[in-house]
Design an enzyme around this catalytic site. Structure first.
Site, PDB file in Angstrom:
ATOM      1  N   TYR A 112      -4.766  -0.774 -62.841  1.00  0.00           N
ATOM      2  CA  TYR A 112      -5.689   0.188 -62.129  1.00  0.00           C
ATOM      3  C   TYR A 112      -7.096  -0.328 -62.683  1.00  0.00           C
ATOM      4  O   TYR A 112      -7.143  -0.947 -64.010  1.00  0.00           O
ATOM      5  CB  TYR A 112      -5.368   1.551 -62.406  1.00  0.00           C
ATOM      6  CG  TYR A 112      -6.503   2.470 -61.874  1.00  0.00           C
ATOM      7  CD1 TYR A 112      -6.490   2.634 -60.534  1.00  0.00           C
ATOM      8  CD2 TYR A 112      -7.501   3.216 -62.464  1.00  0.00           C
ATOM      9  CE1 TYR A 112      -7.523   3.746 -60.043  1.00  0.00           C
ATOM     10  CE2 TYR A 112      -8.333   3.951 -62.329  1.00  0.00           C
ATOM     11  CZ  TYR A 112      -8.201   4.121 -60.653  1.00  0.00           C
ATOM     12  OH  TYR A 112      -9.464   4.895 -60.191  1.00  0.00           O
ATOM     13  N   LYS A 209      -3.503  12.324 -57.501  1.00  0.00           N
ATOM     14  CA  LYS A 209      -3.266  11.621 -56.565  1.00  0.00           C
ATOM     15  C   LYS A 209      -1.888  12.679 -55.957  1.00  0.00           C
ATOM     16  O   LYS A 209      -2.266  13.639 -55.497  1.00  0.00           O
ATOM     17  CB  LYS A 209      -2.639  10.245 -56.779  1.00  0.00           C
ATOM     18  CG  LYS A 209      -3.612   9.545 -57.487  1.00  0.00           C
ATOM     19  CD  LYS A 209      -5.024   9.226 -56.815  1.00  0.00           C
ATOM     20  CE  LYS A 209      -6.120   8.688 -57.793  1.00  0.00           C
ATOM     21  NZ  LYS A 209      -5.748   7.620 -58.563  1.00  0.00           N
TER      22      LYS A 209
HETATM   23  C1  LIG Z   1      -6.484   6.941 -59.572  1.00  0.00           C
HETATM   24  C2  LIG Z   1      -5.450   6.198 -60.542  1.00  0.00           C
HETATM   25  C3  LIG Z   1      -5.700   6.307 -61.885  1.00  0.00           C
HETATM   26  C4  LIG Z   1      -6.901   6.985 -62.499  1.00  0.00           C
HETATM   27  O1  LIG Z   1      -6.868   8.307 -62.478  1.00  0.00           O
HETATM   28  P1  LIG Z   1      -7.997   9.361 -62.498  1.00  0.00           P
HETATM   29  O2  LIG Z   1      -7.416  10.492 -62.127  1.00  0.00           O
HETATM   30  O3  LIG Z   1      -8.894   8.913 -61.171  1.00  0.00           O
HETATM   31  O4  LIG Z   1      -8.792   9.313 -63.686  1.00  0.00           O
HETATM   32  C5  LIG Z   1      -4.953   5.634 -62.947  1.00  0.00           C
HETATM   33  N1  LIG Z   1      -3.974   4.979 -62.343  1.00  0.00           N
HETATM   34  C6  LIG Z   1      -3.707   4.642 -60.988  1.00  0.00           C
HETATM   35  C7  LIG Z   1      -2.646   4.075 -60.620  1.00  0.00           C
HETATM   36  C8  LIG Z   1      -4.424   5.529 -60.044  1.00  0.00           C
HETATM   37  O5  LIG Z   1      -4.105   5.312 -59.016  1.00  0.00           O
END
Ligand SMILES: *Cc1c(COP(=O)(O)O)cnc(C)c1O
Length: 404
Positions: A112, A209
Site C-alpha cells: 500500500y 474497506k
Molecule cells: C486503504 C488501505 C490501507 C490504509 O488504510 P486507511 O484506513 O486508509 O488508513 C492499508 N492497506 C491497504 C491494503 C489498503 O487498501
C-alpha cells in the site's frame, strides 16, 4: 479470543457483546464520552495502578471500542484485537512497536502506497531498512533475510496486481528465524482469509474497506497474541494516540454484522464481471485470484474462501484510452478506496500508485493501461452493462497499442 460460535456468520453478530450487561439494548450502545468518573480518590488511584479494572479515559479504552476489539479478535482467531483511527494508524503503531533503530523489515513486492511511505520515513529517520521479495518460494524469502530482520510484512492479495503470497510458507520460514510475520488482510477481509490460522503473528485491516463496508468511516484494526498486542496498546496506540472514535467503532460493529453476506455477493458479482471482461475484445488481461488462469490460483484454493471483490484488468491501448474508458462510465464511480456497496473504479498509475516512481511501477505490473475495479453490491448485470458500453466506446489506436 476463540470464537464462541461455530460459524462466522453468527460471530459477526454476537461476539463480544452481552445484551444483559447493557440494560437489554439489542445493539451495542454508543459510549460517546471522553472520560469516566471515579467514585473516590482511592478508586482513581487503584484504576491508575492497574489494581482495579475499569475505564479511565477514552484514549485508554472505551466500552463501545472494547466490543469491537473483542469481536475482531474472535473473527481473526487472535487473543487480542485493537482498534485505530485509520488503517495507517494501525500499520504505523504495529511497525513502530516491532522495530528499533537499525532493524530490517522484509516486505512483499507490492505494498500500500502509504505503508511504503512510512517505511521510507523509518529508513531516513532511524535507519530501519527494508527490502522487497516476491516471496514466491522459501528460497526467495531466505535469501533476503538478514541478521537484523525482525519483521516480514506481507500484503495478499497484493494491490493492485492481485498476486498472492503463500502465508503458511512465509510463516514457516519466519519461525525458523524468530521473525514476526505481519499481514495486511484488507483486501480479503476476515471472512475470506485468516492469516493467524496459517501461523502468522499479527493481522491488520484497513477497516475503511470491507469491514465498514459502506464508505462512511476511516478506521483500522490489528489482531494477534495478547502479550504483543498489550505492548502496542500501552505504547504506540496510547502514546502516539491514533485511537478510534466511539462512533466509528459503532459503525464498524454495524458493518461487520453483514460482512459474510456482503462478501459472498461481492465475490459472485466479481466472478460474473471477470467472465465478461475476459471475453471483451478491448481487454487484454484480467487479474483475479479465483480464476483458473491466475498464476496464484493454487494459493487462492489453499488459503482463501473465495477470490474477493477486487479485479484489475489491462485495456488495450494507451493511458489516454484508459482515461477515456473511465470518462465514458455512466453510474459507476471513479474513486479510490474499495469494499463499498458502490462499485468504485480507478486508474492506479495516476491515482493510488502515482507516488511510485515509474520504473518501480512498471516492475510491479502497474502499467498505464491497468484499471482497478472494486465490484460493489449493485446487480452485476447493471455493473457489466455500464462497463461494456464504456469499453465499446473506446476506439483503440492499433499503432499505439502495438508499441505499448
Ligand atoms: C486503504 C488501505 C490501507 C490504509 O488504510 P486507511 O484506513 O486508509 O488508513 C492499508 N492497506 C491497504 C491494503 C489498503 O487498501
Amino acid at each position: 479470543m476463540t470464537r464462541s460460535y461455530k460459524h462466522m456468520e453468527t460471530s459477526v453478530i454476537h461476539e463480544g457483546y452481552d445484551t444483559k450487561e447493557m440494560l437489554g439494548s439489542l445493539t451495542p450502545p454508543l459510549f460517546q464520552t471522553s472520560t469516566y468518573t471515579f467514585e473516590s480518590a482511592e478508586q482513581g488511584e487503584r484504576r491508575f495502578a492497574g489494581e482495579e479494572d475499569g475505564y479511565i479515559y477514552s484514549r485508554l479504552g472505551n466500552p463501545t471500542v472494547t466490543i469491537l476489539e473483542e469481536r475482531i479478535a474472535a473473527l481473526e482467531n487472535g487473543e487480542r484485537g485493537l482498534a485505530f483511527s485509520s488503517g495507517m494508524a494501525a500499520i504505523s503503531a504495529v511497525l513502530i512497536a516491532l522495530t528499533k533503530a537499525n532493524d530490517h523489515v522484509l516486505c512483499s513486492s507490492g505494498l500500500y502506497g502509504c505503508t511504503f511511505g512510512l517505511l521510507t520515513m523509518m529508513k531516513e529517520k532511524y535507519n530501519i531498512t527494508h527490502d522487497f521479495s516476491s516471496m514466491g518460494t522459501e528460497e526467495a524469502i531466505r535469501s533476503k533475510i538478514k541478521p537484523e530482520t525482525v519483521c516480514i510484512y506481507v500484503e495478499t492479495p497484493i494491490n493492485p496486481t492481485m498476486r498472492l503470497i503463500d502465508l503458511e510458507m512465509v510463516a514457516r520460514v519466519a519461525k525458523e528465524n524468530d521473525i514476526v510475520v505481519v499481514v495486511d488482510n484488507t483486501f480479503a477481509s476476515p471472512y475470506l482469509q485468516n492469516p493467524l490460522d496459517l501461523g502468522c503473528d499479527i493481522v491488520l485491516h484497513s477497516a475503511t474497506k470491507y469491514i465498514g463496508g459502506h464508505g462512511d468511516v476511516i478506521a483500522g484494526l490489528a489482531v494477534g497474541k495478547k502479550d504483543l498486542l498489550d505492548e502496542i496498546a500501552m505504547t504506540t496506540l496510547k502514546d502516539i494516540g491514533g485511537v478510534i472514535a466511539p462512533f466509528d467503532a459503532w459503525l464498524l460493529l454495524r458493518g461487520l454484522k453483514t460482512l459474510p453476506v456482503r462478501m459472498e455477493r461481492h465475490c459472485t458479482n466479481a466472478e460474473e464481471i471477470v467472465k465478461r471482461l475476459k471475453a471483451h475484445p478491448n481487454v487484454s488481461t484480467v487479474y483475479y485470484p479465483n480464476d483458473e488462469s491466475h498464476p496464484d490460483y493454487p494459493i487462492m484454493k489453499k488459503q482463501m474462501r473465495r477470490g474477493g471483490g477486487v479485479i484489475s484488468f489491462s485495456l488495450k491501448g494507451t493511458k489516454k484510452d484508459a482515461q477515456a474508458f473511465l470518462n465514458h462510465l455512466s453510474f459507476l464511480k471513479i474513486a479510490v478506496s474499495l469494499g463499498d456497496t458502490e462499485t468504485l473504479i480507478e486508474h492506479p498509475a495516476t491515482m493510488t500508485h502515482a507516488v511510485v516512481p515509474e520504473e518501480s511501477r512498471e516492475k510491479m505490473g502497474i502499467t498505464d493501461q491497468l484499471i482497478r475495479l472494486s465490484v460493489g453490491l449493485e446487480a452485476w448485470q447493471d455493473i457489466w452493462a455500464d462497463l461494456e458500453q464504456a469499453l465499446n466506446q473506446i476506439k483503440i489506436n492499433s499503432d499505439a497499442y502495438s508499441k505499448a
